[in-house]
Design a protein around this motif. Structure first.
Motif, PDB file in Angstrom:
ATOM      1  N   LYS A 201      -2.055  -9.181  18.999  1.00  6.38           N
ATOM      2  CA  LYS A 201      -1.724  -9.578  17.543  1.00  6.38           C
ATOM      3  C   LYS A 201      -0.074 -10.058  17.292  1.00  6.38           C
ATOM      4  O   LYS A 201      -0.053 -10.804  16.562  1.00  6.38           O
ATOM      5  CB  LYS A 201      -1.914  -8.501  16.601  1.00  6.38           C
ATOM      6  CG  LYS A 201      -1.636  -8.523  15.117  1.00  6.38           C
ATOM      7  CD  LYS A 201      -2.166  -7.623  14.323  1.00  6.38           C
ATOM      8  CE  LYS A 201      -2.086  -7.713  12.742  1.00  6.38           C
ATOM      9  NZ  LYS A 201      -2.287  -6.825  11.982  1.00  6.38           N
TER      10      LYS A 201
ATOM     11  N   ASP B 208       0.943 -13.676  16.250  1.00  2.49           N
ATOM     12  CA  ASP B 208       1.668 -13.705  14.857  1.00  2.49           C
ATOM     13  C   ASP B 208       2.909 -14.436  15.154  1.00  2.49           C
ATOM     14  O   ASP B 208       3.466 -15.321  14.491  1.00  2.49           O
ATOM     15  CB  ASP B 208       1.867 -12.746  14.144  1.00  2.49           C
ATOM     16  CG  ASP B 208       0.992 -11.959  13.770  1.00  2.49           C
ATOM     17  OD1 ASP B 208      -0.324 -12.840  13.382  1.00  2.49           O
ATOM     18  OD2 ASP B 208       0.620 -10.728  13.473  1.00  2.49           O
TER      19      ASP B 208
ATOM     20  N   LYS C 154       2.395 -18.371  15.771  1.00 10.20           N
ATOM     21  CA  LYS C 154       2.012 -19.164  14.578  1.00 10.20           C
ATOM     22  C   LYS C 154       3.378 -19.180  13.846  1.00 10.20           C
ATOM     23  O   LYS C 154       3.588 -20.540  13.168  1.00 10.20           O
ATOM     24  CB  LYS C 154       1.205 -18.239  13.745  1.00 10.20           C
ATOM     25  CG  LYS C 154      -0.341 -18.376  14.566  1.00 10.20           C
ATOM     26  CD  LYS C 154      -1.202 -17.378  13.396  1.00 10.20           C
ATOM     27  CE  LYS C 154      -2.533 -17.422  14.165  1.00 10.20           C
ATOM     28  NZ  LYS C 154      -3.345 -16.587  13.305  1.00 10.20           N
ATOM     29  N   ASN C 155       4.413 -18.203  13.684  1.00 13.89           N
ATOM     30  CA  ASN C 155       5.448 -18.414  12.864  1.00 13.89           C
ATOM     31  C   ASN C 155       6.440 -19.562  13.704  1.00 13.89           C
ATOM     32  O   ASN C 155       7.328 -20.315  12.867  1.00 13.89           O
ATOM     33  CB  ASN C 155       6.242 -16.963  12.910  1.00 13.89           C
ATOM     34  CG  ASN C 155       5.648 -16.017  12.016  1.00 13.89           C
ATOM     35  OD1 ASN C 155       4.863 -16.489  11.104  1.00 13.89           O
ATOM     36  ND2 ASN C 155       5.783 -14.873  12.108  1.00 13.89           N
TER      37      ASN C 155
END
Length: 80
Positions: free
Chosen positions: A67, A71, A74-75
């Motif tokens: 995760k 995450d 994506k950022n």
């Protein structure tokens, strides 16, 4: 773990002869210790309860790592 805490607590209460534990036999403490030994050495491994907990913890660590990785990616993609 509660059984270990109970053994320690009973041992302390019996050793210092506190309350009704002053007249209690040491066999109760010894019997509970033998029960805990049998439980942790034979019963848990037979049913796999010790490994199940370890596998669950490792799975949670892996899920958190995955995760966190996705995450972060994506950022970074949003910033570009």
């Amino acid at each position: 773990m509660p059984i270990i805490i109970t053994i320690v607590l009973l041992s302390i209460l019996k050793y210092f002869e506190i309350g009704p534990f002053a007249n209690m036999s040491w066999w109760w403490v010894g019997g509970l210790t033998v029960f805990a030994f049998i439980w942790f050495e034979f019963v848990e491994p037979i049913f796999g309860w010790d490994k199940r907990k370890a596998h669950k913890e490792m799975e949670n660590i892996r899920d958190e790592r995955v995760k966190k990785t996705f995450d972060t990616s994506k950022n970074k993609a949003k910033r570009r």
